[in-house]
Design a protein around this motif. Structure first.
Motif, short mmCIF file in Angstrom:
data_model
loop_
_atom_site.label_atom_id
_atom_site.label_comp_id
_atom_site.label_asym_id
_atom_site.label_seq_id
_atom_site.Cartn_x
_atom_site.Cartn_y
_atom_site.Cartn_z
N GLU A 1 0.84 -1.21 0.00
CA GLU A 1 0.00 0.00 0.00
C GLU A 1 0.87 1.25 0.00
N ALA A 2 1.94 1.22 0.78
CA ALA A 2 2.85 2.38 0.84
C ALA A 2 3.55 2.58 -0.50
N ARG A 3 3.97 1.46 -1.10
CA ARG A 3 4.63 1.55 -2.41
C ARG A 3 3.70 2.14 -3.46
N ASP A 4 2.48 1.63 -3.49
CA ASP A 4 1.52 2.13 -4.48
C ASP A 4 1.20 3.60 -4.25
N HIS A 5 1.13 3.99 -2.98
CA HIS A 5 0.85 5.39 -2.68
C HIS A 5 2.03 6.27 -3.12
N LEU A 6 3.25 5.82 -2.87
CA LEU A 6 4.43 6.58 -3.27
C LEU A 6 4.48 6.73 -4.79
N ILE A 7 4.19 5.67 -5.51
CA ILE A 7 4.18 5.72 -6.98
C ILE A 7 3.11 6.68 -7.47
N ARG A 8 1.96 6.61 -6.81
CA ARG A 8 0.84 7.47 -7.23
C ARG A 8 1.17 8.95 -6.99
N VAL A 9 1.72 9.25 -5.83
CA VAL A 9 2.03 10.64 -5.48
C VAL A 9 3.17 11.19 -6.34
N ALA A 10 4.16 10.35 -6.65
CA ALA A 10 5.31 10.80 -7.45
C ALA A 10 4.92 11.12 -8.88
N ILE B 1 3.80 6.70 6.92
CA ILE B 1 5.19 7.19 6.89
C ILE B 1 5.51 7.82 5.53
N ILE B 2 5.03 7.16 4.47
CA ILE B 2 5.25 7.71 3.12
C ILE B 2 4.55 9.05 2.97
N GLU B 3 3.32 9.16 3.48
CA GLU B 3 2.59 10.42 3.40
C GLU B 3 3.35 11.54 4.11
N ASP B 4 3.90 11.24 5.28
CA ASP B 4 4.68 12.24 6.02
C ASP B 4 5.96 12.61 5.27
N SER B 5 6.56 11.63 4.60
CA SER B 5 7.83 11.86 3.93
C SER B 5 7.69 12.64 2.64
N VAL B 6 6.60 12.39 1.93
CA VAL B 6 6.41 13.05 0.64
C VAL B 6 5.67 14.36 0.81
N GLN B 7 4.84 14.44 1.84
CA GLN B 7 4.04 15.64 2.13
C GLN B 7 3.04 15.92 1.02
N GLN B 8 3.32 16.87 0.15
CA GLN B 8 2.30 17.32 -0.80
C GLN B 8 2.68 16.98 -2.22
N ARG B 9 1.70 16.60 -2.98
CA ARG B 9 1.92 16.32 -4.38
C ARG B 9 2.26 17.61 -5.13
N VAL B 10 3.31 17.55 -5.92
CA VAL B 10 3.72 18.73 -6.68
C VAL B 10 2.89 18.83 -7.96
N ILE B 11 2.34 20.00 -8.20
CA ILE B 11 1.57 20.22 -9.42
C ILE B 11 2.52 20.67 -10.52
N ARG B 12 2.63 19.89 -11.58
CA ARG B 12 3.52 20.26 -12.67
C ARG B 12 2.82 21.29 -13.55
N TYR B 13 3.37 22.48 -13.53
CA TYR B 13 2.73 23.55 -14.29
C TYR B 13 3.73 24.67 -14.49
N ASP B 14 3.83 25.16 -15.72
CA ASP B 14 4.64 26.33 -15.99
C ASP B 14 3.76 27.34 -16.69
N LYS B 15 3.81 28.57 -16.22
CA LYS B 15 2.83 29.57 -16.67
C LYS B 15 3.13 30.18 -18.04
N VAL B 16 4.23 29.77 -18.65
CA VAL B 16 4.53 30.31 -19.98
C VAL B 16 4.84 29.21 -20.99
N GLY B 17 4.93 27.98 -20.55
CA GLY B 17 5.35 26.91 -21.44
C GLY B 17 4.25 25.94 -21.79
N GLU B 18 4.66 24.69 -22.06
CA GLU B 18 3.73 23.70 -22.60
C GLU B 18 2.58 23.38 -21.67
#
Length: 441
Positions: free
Chosen positions: A198-207, A239-256
């Protein structure tokens, strides 16, 4: 290299982040990007044969761009240089090119130059590279998370092959994590860590396909977890949730990402999917997109894709833009969301958009024509003497406030630009136009 420098280098490698330590040593160890680096593929053949040409590696973070560049360094007999796109100036570029010329002249050895984040090079820096790339003095490897067709000068781009790297899939991420957990030399094997499914799947999903995010999260989780009585460090989802914290939103305001997301947003509204439209709206707002830009696109869409099928859609879009001006974010997200839902669920028609486009085509093809005499301004006495306005029929003098007369220039008589659809209010407009066009007066 002496004993002490060797020991220092070994220590630095041990202290490097897990993502850096786990970089593959050979092409066979490289995980993912099979479409460009798999057996028999062009890039792999070029690397193995040491027959490189200039290239741009383009893709999201953590997909292997830098890793691939350093693998090339291991395989090539050419001299390998790196330039920092942030700190290097035009003078540094010219010095590197001069050294490359001398190296080839004296030793007949080519130079491969790796520039990470090449999109950060300004026009002057990119222009300084161009003659050397064109002459083959250097073989350029540029890496960028931004679309190179937006960020790299066209002449430099035309002399380079673009390889697009994709986000890693779940199976590829699983392989990378398992290697890191079991490798005792470079990875975390000596810590006896056990990662729950479950932790592995969560880490893969969040990454979300970013190997660097996954490995950094895994390393923090293992190093901050105490071993149990058996000496194992059991890594749970918490533990994985604490370690990764927040999902990063991939976004650039001038690019693709900017263009792709706003495109998906508009197409979701056009396709009458309010849920998808709201998702892309949330993504843009969360990533810090200019809300005025979003509001402007909604106004355009209301006229372009809804039009007179629901004339109120334009008013709703304008009202949302005004609400944004009056209350600002975060509160304005609510009226904007309300407007998005209204636009997505409104009947659709692009008849207004097609009508003005057809009129512009006629203007460009046939010219502007002559305004019919009866429609010309007759407010000046001299105009009346020339017959301006003569024969004009005033619609309010007739039943139903309508009378048949020609309004288009003679050259375009009979042309129809507006073809109302059967959707929403536009169906009424169609019926009204048909009634007028078939009337006797």
């Amino acid at each position: 290299m002496d004993l002490f420098s060797s020991a220092g280098e070994s220590k630095r490698k041990k202290e490097a982040p897990l993502a850096t330590r786990m970089r593959p040593e050979t092409l066979d160890e490289f995980v993912g990007q099979e479409e460009i680096i798999g057996p028999g593929r062009l890039l792999r053949r070029s690397i193995e044969a040491d027959r490189l040409s200039s290239m741009i590696l383009f893709g999201p973070p953590g997909t292997g761009k830098t890793t691939l560049a350093f693998l090339i360094a291991k395989y090539t007999e050419a001299h390998f240089e790196t330039l920092n796109a942030v700190s290097s100036g035009v003078a540094d570029v010219r010095k590197m090119i001069q050294e490359a010329k001398e190296r080839y002249s004296f030793y007949h050895r080519k130079t491969v130059v790796f520039i990470d984040e090449i999109h950060r090079f300004n026009k002057g820096q990119q222009d300084a590279l161009l003659p050397a790339v064109e002459a083959g003095t250097i073989i350029l490897i540029g890496a960028t998370t931004e679309n190179p067709y937006y960020e790299v000068n066209a002449p430099l781009l035309s002399r380079s092959r673009v390889f697009r790297l994709s986000l890693l899939n779940k199976e590829e991420m699983r392989i990378i994590l398992e290697r890191a957990l079991t490798d005792r030399e470079k990875g975390l094997g000596e810590y006896n860590a056990v990662l729950s499914l479950e932790a592995r799947d969560h880490l893969i999903r969040v990454a979300e396909g970013d190997a660097r995010v996954a490995l950094n999260g895994l390393e923090l989780a293992v190093l901050t977890t105490e071993p149990d009585a058996k000496g194992e460090r059991y890594i749970t989802t918490d533990i994985i949730e604490d370690s990764v914290q927040q999902r990063v939103i991939r976004y650039d305001k001038v690019g693709e990402n900017h263009y792709d997301t706003i495109s998906a947003f508009i197409k979701s509204i056009r396709g009458s999917d309010p849920d998808a439209a709201l998702f892309y709206l949330a993504k843009m707002l969360k990533a810090g997109e200019d809300p005025k830009f979003i509001a402007r696109r909604m106004i355009v869409h209301a006229a372009e894709d809804i039009g007179n099928a629901d004339p109120q859609a334009l008013q709703i879009a304008v009202a949302a833009a005004q609400a944004l001006e009056m209350v600002g974010l975060p509160e304005a997200r609510i009226p904007i969301a309300q407007a998005v839902i209204y636009l997505a669920t409104a009947p659709k028609s692009n008849a207004s958009c097609q009508a003005i486009n057809e009129a512009i085509k006629d203007l460009e093809k046939s010219g502007q024509g002559s305004v019919p005499m009866h429609l010309r301004d007759a407010s000046h006495s001299g105009s009346k003497k020339m017959g301006y306005g003569e024969g004009y029929l005033y619609p309010h003098d007739f039943s139903g406030h309508y009378v048949k007369q020609e309004y288009l220039p003679a050259e375009l008589r009979g042309r129809r630009y507006y073809h109302p659809s059967e959707e929403g209010y536009e169906k009424k407009l169609k019926e009204r136009l048909e009634k007028w066009r078939t009337s006797e007066n």
